[in-house]
Scaffold this motif. Structure first.
Motif, PDB file in Angstrom:
ATOM      1  N   LEU A  80       0.002  25.042 105.262  1.00 43.68           N
ATOM      2  CA  LEU A  80       1.480  25.685 104.826  1.00 43.68           C
ATOM      3  C   LEU A  80       2.417  24.647 105.570  1.00 43.68           C
ATOM      4  N   GLU A  81       3.313  24.237 104.876  1.00 42.84           N
ATOM      5  CA  GLU A  81       4.506  23.342 105.339  1.00 42.84           C
ATOM      6  C   GLU A  81       5.665  24.286 104.845  1.00 42.84           C
ATOM      7  N   LEU A  82       6.551  24.546 105.551  1.00 37.51           N
ATOM      8  CA  LEU A  82       7.549  25.630 105.330  1.00 37.51           C
ATOM      9  C   LEU A  82       9.015  25.071 106.066  1.00 37.51           C
ATOM     10  N   THR A  83      10.097  25.057 105.343  1.00 34.86           N
ATOM     11  CA  THR A  83      11.191  25.003 106.076  1.00 34.86           C
ATOM     12  C   THR A  83      12.402  25.910 105.565  1.00 34.86           C
ATOM     13  N   PHE A  84      13.225  26.211 106.346  1.00 38.31           N
ATOM     14  CA  PHE A  84      14.273  27.213 106.062  1.00 38.31           C
ATOM     15  C   PHE A  84      15.491  26.880 107.098  1.00 38.31           C
ATOM     16  N   SER A  85      16.747  27.336 106.853  1.00 40.27           N
ATOM     17  CA  SER A  85      17.644  27.058 107.810  1.00 40.27           C
ATOM     18  C   SER A  85      18.208  28.499 108.153  1.00 40.27           C
ATOM     19  N   VAL A  86      18.789  28.589 109.277  1.00 42.56           N
ATOM     20  CA  VAL A  86      19.126  29.756 109.997  1.00 42.56           C
ATOM     21  C   VAL A  86      20.293  29.205 111.280  1.00 42.56           C
ATOM     22  N   GLY A  91      17.045  31.133 115.027  1.00 39.39           N
ATOM     23  CA  GLY A  91      15.691  30.099 114.952  1.00 39.39           C
ATOM     24  C   GLY A  91      14.852  30.028 116.287  1.00 39.39           C
ATOM     25  N   SER A  92      15.473  30.128 117.397  1.00 40.17           N
ATOM     26  CA  SER A  92      14.930  30.258 118.585  1.00 40.17           C
ATOM     27  C   SER A  92      14.134  31.720 118.631  1.00 40.17           C
ATOM     28  N   ALA A  93      14.714  32.728 117.993  1.00 38.88           N
ATOM     29  CA  ALA A  93      14.083  34.164 118.175  1.00 38.88           C
ATOM     30  C   ALA A  93      12.811  33.979 117.250  1.00 38.88           C
ATOM     31  N   PHE A  94      12.966  33.358 116.359  1.00 41.48           N
ATOM     32  CA  PHE A  94      11.872  33.197 115.125  1.00 41.48           C
ATOM     33  C   PHE A  94      10.444  32.603 115.737  1.00 41.48           C
ATOM     34  N   PHE A  95      10.838  31.607 116.414  1.00 42.84           N
ATOM     35  CA  PHE A  95       9.638  30.837 117.090  1.00 42.84           C
ATOM     36  C   PHE A  95       8.926  32.089 118.200  1.00 42.84           C
ATOM     37  N   LEU A 151      15.687  21.913 114.499  1.00 44.28           N
ATOM     38  CA  LEU A 151      16.605  20.909 114.394  1.00 44.28           C
ATOM     39  C   LEU A 151      17.917  21.529 114.426  1.00 44.28           C
ATOM     40  N   ALA A 152      18.839  20.930 115.130  1.00 41.39           N
ATOM     41  CA  ALA A 152      20.399  21.286 115.203  1.00 41.39           C
ATOM     42  C   ALA A 152      21.096  20.262 114.462  1.00 41.39           C
ATOM     43  N   ASP A 153      22.296  20.760 113.471  1.00 49.09           N
ATOM     44  CA  ASP A 153      23.364  19.929 113.298  1.00 49.09           C
ATOM     45  C   ASP A 153      24.475  20.942 113.582  1.00 49.09           C
ATOM     46  N   ALA A 154      25.616  20.412 113.190  1.00 46.00           N
ATOM     47  CA  ALA A 154      27.049  21.253 113.706  1.00 46.00           C
ATOM     48  C   ALA A 154      26.860  22.557 113.176  1.00 46.00           C
ATOM     49  N   ASP A 155      26.362  22.772 112.144  1.00 48.69           N
ATOM     50  CA  ASP A 155      26.612  24.170 111.317  1.00 48.69           C
ATOM     51  C   ASP A 155      25.534  25.171 111.628  1.00 48.69           C
ATOM     52  N   LYS A 156      24.253  24.494 111.537  1.00 52.72           N
ATOM     53  CA  LYS A 156      22.967  25.087 111.465  1.00 52.72           C
ATOM     54  C   LYS A 156      21.845  24.832 112.073  1.00 52.72           C
ATOM     55  N   CYS A 157      20.611  25.619 112.056  1.00 50.88           N
ATOM     56  CA  CYS A 157      19.362  24.882 112.526  1.00 50.88           C
ATOM     57  C   CYS A 157      18.563  24.833 111.199  1.00 50.88           C
ATOM     58  N   GLN A 158      17.690  23.693 111.522  1.00 57.23           N
ATOM     59  CA  GLN A 158      16.692  23.560 110.408  1.00 57.23           C
ATOM     60  C   GLN A 158      15.317  23.812 111.171  1.00 57.23           C
ATOM     61  N   VAL A 159      14.654  24.787 110.534  1.00 51.73           N
ATOM     62  CA  VAL A 159      13.460  25.218 111.274  1.00 51.73           C
ATOM     63  C   VAL A 159      12.308  24.383 110.184  1.00 51.73           C
ATOM     64  N   ILE A 160      11.261  23.717 110.792  1.00 50.71           N
ATOM     65  CA  ILE A 160      10.099  23.225 109.830  1.00 50.71           C
ATOM     66  C   ILE A 160       8.821  23.857 110.898  1.00 50.71           C
ATOM     67  N   ILE A 161       7.881  24.271 110.046  1.00 51.82           N
ATOM     68  CA  ILE A 161       6.790  25.054 110.271  1.00 51.82           C
ATOM     69  C   ILE A 161       5.537  24.371 109.822  1.00 51.82           C
ATOM     70  N   LEU A 162       4.549  23.934 110.537  1.00 54.15           N
ATOM     71  CA  LEU A 162       3.231  23.470 109.987  1.00 54.15           C
ATOM     72  C   LEU A 162       2.237  24.370 110.341  1.00 54.15           C
ATOM     73  N   SER A 163       1.450  24.878 109.339  1.00 52.26           N
ATOM     74  CA  SER A 163       0.331  26.097 109.704  1.00 52.26           C
ATOM     75  C   SER A 163      -0.901  25.408 109.078  1.00 52.26           C
ATOM     76  N   ASP A 164      -1.955  25.458 109.786  1.00 60.68           N
ATOM     77  CA  ASP A 164      -3.477  25.121 109.242  1.00 60.68           C
ATOM     78  C   ASP A 164      -4.335  26.274 109.651  1.00 60.68           C
ATOM     79  N   ARG A 165      -4.926  26.895 108.588  1.00 57.69           N
ATOM     80  CA  ARG A 165      -5.935  28.017 108.759  1.00 57.69           C
ATOM     81  C   ARG A 165      -7.105  27.445 108.262  1.00 57.69           C
ATOM     82  N   TYR A 166      -8.207  27.547 108.827  1.00 55.40           N
ATOM     83  CA  TYR A 166      -9.636  26.991 108.751  1.00 55.40           C
ATOM     84  C   TYR A 166     -10.425  28.440 108.093  1.00 55.40           C
ATOM     85  N   ASN A 167     -11.187  27.967 107.193  1.00 47.64           N
ATOM     86  CA  ASN A 167     -12.104  29.096 106.864  1.00 47.64           C
ATOM     87  C   ASN A 167     -13.338  29.154 107.538  1.00 47.64           C
TER      88      ASN A 167
END
Length: 167
Positions: A80-86, A91-95, A151-167
């Motif tokens: 899974l590759e995921l991104t969103f803004s908060v 963002g820190s609380a999410f991690f 990642l931070a800019d003046a208005d918000k933070c961008q979160v990027i998550i990379l998740s790998d699940r092996y069977n």
């Protein structure tokens, strides 16, 4: 004349066999589109966003916006590759909630090149952001792992998550 007819029949049978084998392939082509508007091209069409999050044990913050994802489960790993803004505090609380620990340096578990590639695929210009933190969850005994960047800019933070699940 019979020789030409035999070649035509052989060619037809070969084309039919190749077409049938291609149609039986279990892997959808990378160009398939998932109907979810948050999904990037290449996401397996049958994957449902909520199911993917559950499979990867990720709880998206309720205040997240600009959500995009890409995922495939037809190979190992199921990724899974995921991104969103908060806002940045969320963002820190999410991690923290996700059990991803902040790293002071890039460390062995953080793959900067992969993050850059994923950011480009999401249309994120890394140069416009400052990195507020890199986060990882060490692989468990089944080699499942998560990695993220805030990642931070003046208005918000961008979160990027990379998740790998092996069977």
């Amino acid at each position: 004349m019979d020789m030409d007819l035999s070649r035509i029949r052989a060619s037809f049978l070969l084309a039919l066999l190749v077409g049938t084998l291609g149609a039986c392939s279990s892997n959808p082509p990378l160009t398939d589109n998932n109907p979810d508007p948050r999904a990037l091209p290449g996401t397996v069409p049958t994957l449902k966003f909520d199911n993917v999050l559950a499979d990867h044990q990720i709880s998206l913050p309720k205040v997240a916006f600009g959500v995009k994802f890409k995922s495939r489960m037809d190979n190992d790993p199921y990724w899974l590759e995921l991104t969103f803004s908060v806002d940045c505090a969320q963002g820190s609380a999410f991690f923290k909630k996700e059990g991803l620990e902040r790293q002071d340096d890039d460390g062995d578990l953080y793959d900067e090149a992969r993050v850059e590639e994923v950011a480009r695929s999401f249309g994120i210009e890394l140069s416009k952001y400052s990195v507020r933190g890199t986060y990882v969850k060490a692989p468990d005994e089944f080699r499942n792992s998560k990695m993220g960047v805030l990642l931070a800019d003046a208005d918000k933070c961008q979160v990027i998550i990379l998740s790998d699940r092996y069977n």
